[in-house]
Motif scaffolding. Structure first.
Motif, PDB file in Angstrom:
ATOM      1  N   ARG A  18     -61.849   8.122  38.686  1.00  0.00           N
ATOM      2  CA  ARG A  18     -62.832   7.605  39.860  1.00  0.00           C
ATOM      3  C   ARG A  18     -63.259   5.974  39.404  1.00  0.00           C
ATOM      4  N   ARG A  19     -63.332   5.981  38.153  1.00  0.00           N
ATOM      5  CA  ARG A  19     -63.774   4.466  37.727  1.00  0.00           C
ATOM      6  C   ARG A  19     -62.701   3.317  37.570  1.00  0.00           C
ATOM      7  N   PHE A  20     -61.306   3.800  37.638  1.00  0.00           N
ATOM      8  CA  PHE A  20     -60.474   3.044  37.550  1.00  0.00           C
ATOM      9  C   PHE A  20     -59.562   3.008  39.033  1.00  0.00           C
ATOM     10  N   THR A  21     -59.909   3.787  39.773  1.00  0.00           N
ATOM     11  CA  THR A  21     -59.084   3.834  41.364  1.00  0.00           C
ATOM     12  C   THR A  21     -58.912   2.209  41.872  1.00  0.00           C
ATOM     13  N   PRO A  22     -60.015   1.737  41.814  1.00  0.00           N
ATOM     14  CA  PRO A  22     -59.990   0.357  42.699  1.00  0.00           C
ATOM     15  C   PRO A  22     -59.070  -0.547  41.964  1.00  0.00           C
ATOM     16  N   VAL A  23     -58.570  -0.502  40.774  1.00  0.00           N
ATOM     17  CA  VAL A  23     -57.864  -1.249  40.253  1.00  0.00           C
ATOM     18  C   VAL A  23     -56.243  -0.748  39.968  1.00  0.00           C
ATOM     19  N   VAL A  24     -56.209   0.513  40.458  1.00  0.00           N
ATOM     20  CA  VAL A  24     -54.791   1.233  40.359  1.00  0.00           C
ATOM     21  C   VAL A  24     -53.603   0.357  41.115  1.00  0.00           C
ATOM     22  N   ARG A  25     -54.028  -0.416  42.124  1.00  0.00           N
ATOM     23  CA  ARG A  25     -53.189  -0.871  43.034  1.00  0.00           C
ATOM     24  C   ARG A  25     -52.455  -2.065  42.366  1.00  0.00           C
ATOM     25  N   LEU A  26     -53.051  -2.533  41.419  1.00  0.00           N
ATOM     26  CA  LEU A  26     -52.428  -3.943  40.688  1.00  0.00           C
ATOM     27  C   LEU A  26     -51.102  -3.479  39.805  1.00  0.00           C
ATOM     28  N   ASP A  27     -50.306  -4.446  39.942  1.00  0.00           N
ATOM     29  CA  ASP A  27     -48.916  -4.454  39.087  1.00  0.00           C
ATOM     30  C   ASP A  27     -48.979  -4.691  37.711  1.00  0.00           C
ATOM     31  N   HIS A  28     -49.976  -5.733  37.632  1.00  0.00           N
ATOM     32  CA  HIS A  28     -50.110  -6.311  36.261  1.00  0.00           C
ATOM     33  C   HIS A  28     -51.649  -6.480  35.741  1.00  0.00           C
ATOM     34  N   PRO A  29     -52.068  -6.089  34.642  1.00  0.00           N
ATOM     35  CA  PRO A  29     -51.249  -5.405  33.511  1.00  0.00           C
ATOM     36  C   PRO A  29     -50.938  -3.763  34.096  1.00  0.00           C
ATOM     37  N   GLN A  30     -50.022  -3.001  33.605  1.00  0.00           N
ATOM     38  CA  GLN A  30     -49.578  -1.884  33.924  1.00  0.00           C
ATOM     39  C   GLN A  30     -50.885  -0.883  33.699  1.00  0.00           C
ATOM     40  N   PRO A  31     -51.498   0.043  34.803  1.00  0.00           N
ATOM     41  CA  PRO A  31     -52.511   0.785  34.694  1.00  0.00           C
ATOM     42  C   PRO A  31     -52.456   1.731  33.668  1.00  0.00           C
ATOM     43  N   LEU A  32     -53.737   1.894  33.152  1.00  0.00           N
ATOM     44  CA  LEU A  32     -53.827   2.909  32.033  1.00  0.00           C
ATOM     45  C   LEU A  32     -54.176   4.349  32.262  1.00  0.00           C
ATOM     46  N   SER A  33     -53.308   5.091  31.638  1.00  0.00           N
ATOM     47  CA  SER A  33     -53.566   6.327  32.037  1.00  0.00           C
ATOM     48  C   SER A  33     -54.416   7.159  31.256  1.00  0.00           C
ATOM     49  N   TYR A  34     -55.109   8.107  31.738  1.00  0.00           N
ATOM     50  CA  TYR A  34     -56.191   8.998  30.787  1.00  0.00           C
ATOM     51  C   TYR A  34     -55.515   9.077  29.621  1.00  0.00           C
ATOM     52  N   ASP A  35     -54.185   9.841  29.400  1.00  0.00           N
ATOM     53  CA  ASP A  35     -53.838  10.051  28.002  1.00  0.00           C
ATOM     54  C   ASP A  35     -53.800   8.853  27.205  1.00  0.00           C
TER      55      ASP A  35
END
Length: 137
Positions: A18-35
């Motif tokens: 929920r915290r990082f949903t707004p920036v998931v659409r960005l290509d760079h940098p690669q989105p950070l996964s929870y793991d």
């Protein structure tokens, strides 16, 4: 209806998502996964002594920078200038931050020594320079 679970009741992965949903659409940098987040924030790979030493060093660097700032502000807070009041307020604030950085550095050094097995007494915190909100004056 769609029910959103309150954050204080949500699981850690759902809070992260929920915290990082707004920036998931960005290509760079690669989105950070929870793991990847869990792996990069896992402090169990470090010894407590090393963490306290790094914290003490950080507070020492902050202390040195604040000492330089206090010296600079003391020259700007010279009486008879129009900016005296704002410089005096900034000086008081910087001196308060300096006291906190100095004390926290001492505590981290003591905790580092304690983590290495030494018997060390923690320093006593100084009295606050000004009352906090809600405290009786």
């Amino acid at each position: 209806l769609y029910f959103v679970q309150p954050l204080h009741q949500a699981s850690l992965p759902s809070r992260f998502t929920r915290r990082f949903t707004p920036v998931v659409r960005l290509d760079h940098p690669q989105p950070l996964s929870y793991d990847n987040f869990l792996e990069s924030t896992d402090a169990t790979q470090f010894h407590a002594q090393d963490l306290y030493a790094a914290a003490a060093e950080s507070f020492l660097q902050g202390q040195k920078a604040l000492e330089k700032l206090v010296v600079k502000l003391k020259t700007q807070a010279a009486p008879g200038t129009d900016e005296t009041l704002s410089a005096e307020a900034a000086l008081r604030e910087a001196q308060g931050c300096l006291a906190v950085a100095t004390f926290d550095g001492l505590v981290c050094s003591a905790l580092r020594d304690r983590a290495s097995g030494a018997s060390v007494q923690l320093p006593t915190p100084p009295e606050p320079a000004h009352p906090r909100w809600g405290d009786p004056v």
